[in-house]
Motif scaffolding. Structure first.
Motif, PDB file in Angstrom:
ATOM      1  N   ARG A   1       0.741  -1.156   0.135  1.00 41.95           N
ATOM      2  CA  ARG A   1       0.084  -0.029  -0.020  1.00 41.95           C
ATOM      3  C   ARG A   1       0.962   1.229  -0.136  1.00 41.95           C
ATOM      4  O   ARG A   1       0.689   2.291  -0.723  1.00 41.95           O
ATOM      5  CB  ARG A   1      -0.871  -0.046   1.363  1.00 41.95           C
ATOM      6  CG  ARG A   1      -1.938  -1.133   1.038  1.00 41.95           C
ATOM      7  CD  ARG A   1      -3.026  -0.768   2.203  1.00 41.95           C
ATOM      8  NE  ARG A   1      -2.479  -1.265   3.426  1.00 41.95           N
ATOM      9  CZ  ARG A   1      -2.415  -2.304   3.924  1.00 41.95           C
ATOM     10  NH1 ARG A   1      -2.915  -3.460   3.226  1.00 41.95           N
ATOM     11  NH2 ARG A   1      -2.095  -2.572   4.969  1.00 41.95           N
TER      12      ARG A   1
ATOM     13  N   ARG B   1       0.920   4.159  -2.704  1.00 45.32           N
ATOM     14  CA  ARG B   1       0.758   5.444  -2.628  1.00 45.32           C
ATOM     15  C   ARG B   1       2.013   6.421  -3.127  1.00 45.32           C
ATOM     16  O   ARG B   1       1.576   7.491  -3.634  1.00 45.32           O
ATOM     17  CB  ARG B   1       0.473   5.885  -1.090  1.00 45.32           C
ATOM     18  CG  ARG B   1      -0.870   5.578  -0.564  1.00 45.32           C
ATOM     19  CD  ARG B   1      -1.041   5.965   0.866  1.00 45.32           C
ATOM     20  NE  ARG B   1       0.018   5.189   1.911  1.00 45.32           N
ATOM     21  CZ  ARG B   1      -0.299   4.340   2.495  1.00 45.32           C
ATOM     22  NH1 ARG B   1      -1.542   3.590   2.356  1.00 45.32           N
ATOM     23  NH2 ARG B   1       0.378   3.571   3.403  1.00 45.32           N
TER      24      ARG B   1
ATOM     25  N   LEU C   1      -6.865   3.924  -3.046  1.00 47.06           N
ATOM     26  CA  LEU C   1      -5.595   4.427  -2.475  1.00 47.06           C
ATOM     27  C   LEU C   1      -4.967   5.216  -3.383  1.00 47.06           C
ATOM     28  O   LEU C   1      -4.403   4.928  -4.512  1.00 47.06           O
ATOM     29  CB  LEU C   1      -4.496   3.531  -2.219  1.00 47.06           C
ATOM     30  CG  LEU C   1      -4.895   2.353  -1.020  1.00 47.06           C
ATOM     31  CD1 LEU C   1      -3.650   1.373  -0.962  1.00 47.06           C
ATOM     32  CD2 LEU C   1      -4.937   3.119   0.333  1.00 47.06           C
TER      33      LEU C   1
ATOM     34  N   GLY D   1       0.299   9.404  -2.857  1.00 46.32           N
ATOM     35  CA  GLY D   1       0.763  10.504  -2.001  1.00 46.32           C
ATOM     36  C   GLY D   1       1.200  12.080  -2.622  1.00 46.32           C
ATOM     37  O   GLY D   1       1.791  12.017  -3.687  1.00 46.32           O
TER      38      GLY D   1
END
Length: 345
Positions: free
Chosen positions: A76, A80, A159, A162
């Motif tokens: 994950r 991201r 997800l 970022g």
């Protein structure tokens, strides 16, 4: 009643003993006066063999469960951050790990008395693979409290990348349009296009024709290159569409398998309840037969008692008549005695 403790206890029981254990817990909740807990426990469905094996493995090998949770977190995080190299490495690792965990979980289940088929082992690997993308489900499984197989995931939906993440998902930077450089000029000169307007006027006809031929060949090469690129793009798009179709089909199969497993578990519960009802019916029938036999055994005794009562009644009547006759005889004798005494006196 602590439902968390109840779920932990109940989903640690082997599938063959689940219904009976659930019934005991329901009875306990009712005895304690907790009707809401009793209803909640009744709604807990019997797990499939695969789900039980996954729970049993998490309980028996907590360090292996923790390793799968760490791998899921790494995947994950890489998604991201759009870390392509890390995603590729972890993607290979996840297939290796889930396959190894499925085999190990099958051995642990066999040690507990439940041998898994090859199909069940594949399904178990799919459960572990789905848990990599399901953080909450993975934590529930690690506690040994998974109640149903998680839905299959393709990638890590939901997800987003970022802030500041690069990679394939980042838009390409705009390029400034540059003027013709030395390379452009050399190409133009090689094609007979350099030297400006003065050169155009002084260029020989043969050179112009040669330049036109080269331009035509360059255009044909460019068209061929474009056609090849278009064909490659078409093939790539077709492959992507086929991959998407296969992924959608795999998801549909996983959903159908999960629905079939849930239906099978529900059918097992209904069959168990039906078997319990059949056993209760058999007991009632046996008790009725016993009572019927007792009644049949009492009938001769009842007939004998009734006959004895009739005989006693007859004897009683005869005794009454004899007594009446004796009383009359006694009265007659007494009267005769008095008369005799009167005559002699």
């Amino acid at each position: 009643m602590d439902m968390e403790a109840v779920i932990a206890e109940l989903y640690g029981v082997r599938p063959s003993g689940f219904v009976a254990a659930r019934g005991v817990l329901v009875a306990r909740a009712r005895t304690e006066g907790d009707a809401e807990a009793a209803r909640a426990i009744e709604r807990l469905r019997k797990p499939t063999l695969v789900v039980w094996a996954a729970n049993h493995f998490a309980r028996a090998r907590p360090e292996r469960a923790a390793a799968l949770l760490r791998l899921g977190e790494q995947l994950r995080t890489a998604h991201r951050e759009l870390d392509g190299a890390q995603l590729r490495a972890l993607s290979h690792e996840q297939h290796r790990v889930t396959a190894a965990l499925a085999r190990e979980a099958g051995q642990v289940a066999a040690e507990a008395g439940e041998r898994l088929s090859e199909t069940a082992l594949r399904d178990l690997g799919e459960v572990f693979h789905a848990l990599l993308a399901d953080e909450e489900g993975a934590r529930t499984w690690a506690a040994g409290r998974l109640t149903a197989a998680p839905e299959a995931h393709v990638g890590f939906e939901g997800l987003g990348p970022g802030p500041g993440a690069g990679g394939a998902g980042s838009p390409p930077a705009e390029r400034r349009t540059k003027g013709p450089g030395a390379g452009d000029r050399r190409a133009a000169e090689a094609a007979g296009l350099g030297g400006g307007e003065a050169a155009e006027g002084t260029r020989p006809k043969g050179a112009a024709a040669a330049g036109t031929t080269r331009t035509t060949k360059a255009a044909e090469a460019a068209r061929a290159k474009a056609a090849k690129a278009a064909e490659a793009a078409r093939v790539k798009a077709a492959e992507a569409a086929e991959a998407a179709r296969l992924e959608a089909a795999a998801e549909a199969v996983a959903r159908a398998r999960a629905a079939a497993e849930e239906a099978a578990a529900e059918l097992d519960g209904i069959r168990t309840e039906a078997e319990a009802a059949a056993e209760e019916l058999d007991r009632a029938r046996a008790e009725a037969e016993t009572l019927r036999a007792e009644i049949q055994g009492l009938r001769p005794r009842l007939d004998s008692a009734e006959q004895a009562a009739r005989t006693a009644r007859t004897r009683h009547d005869q005794a009454l008549r004899a007594r009446t006759k004796a009383e009359r005889a006694a009265e007659t004798a007494a009267r005769a005695l008095r008369e005799a005494e009167a005559r002699t006196g």
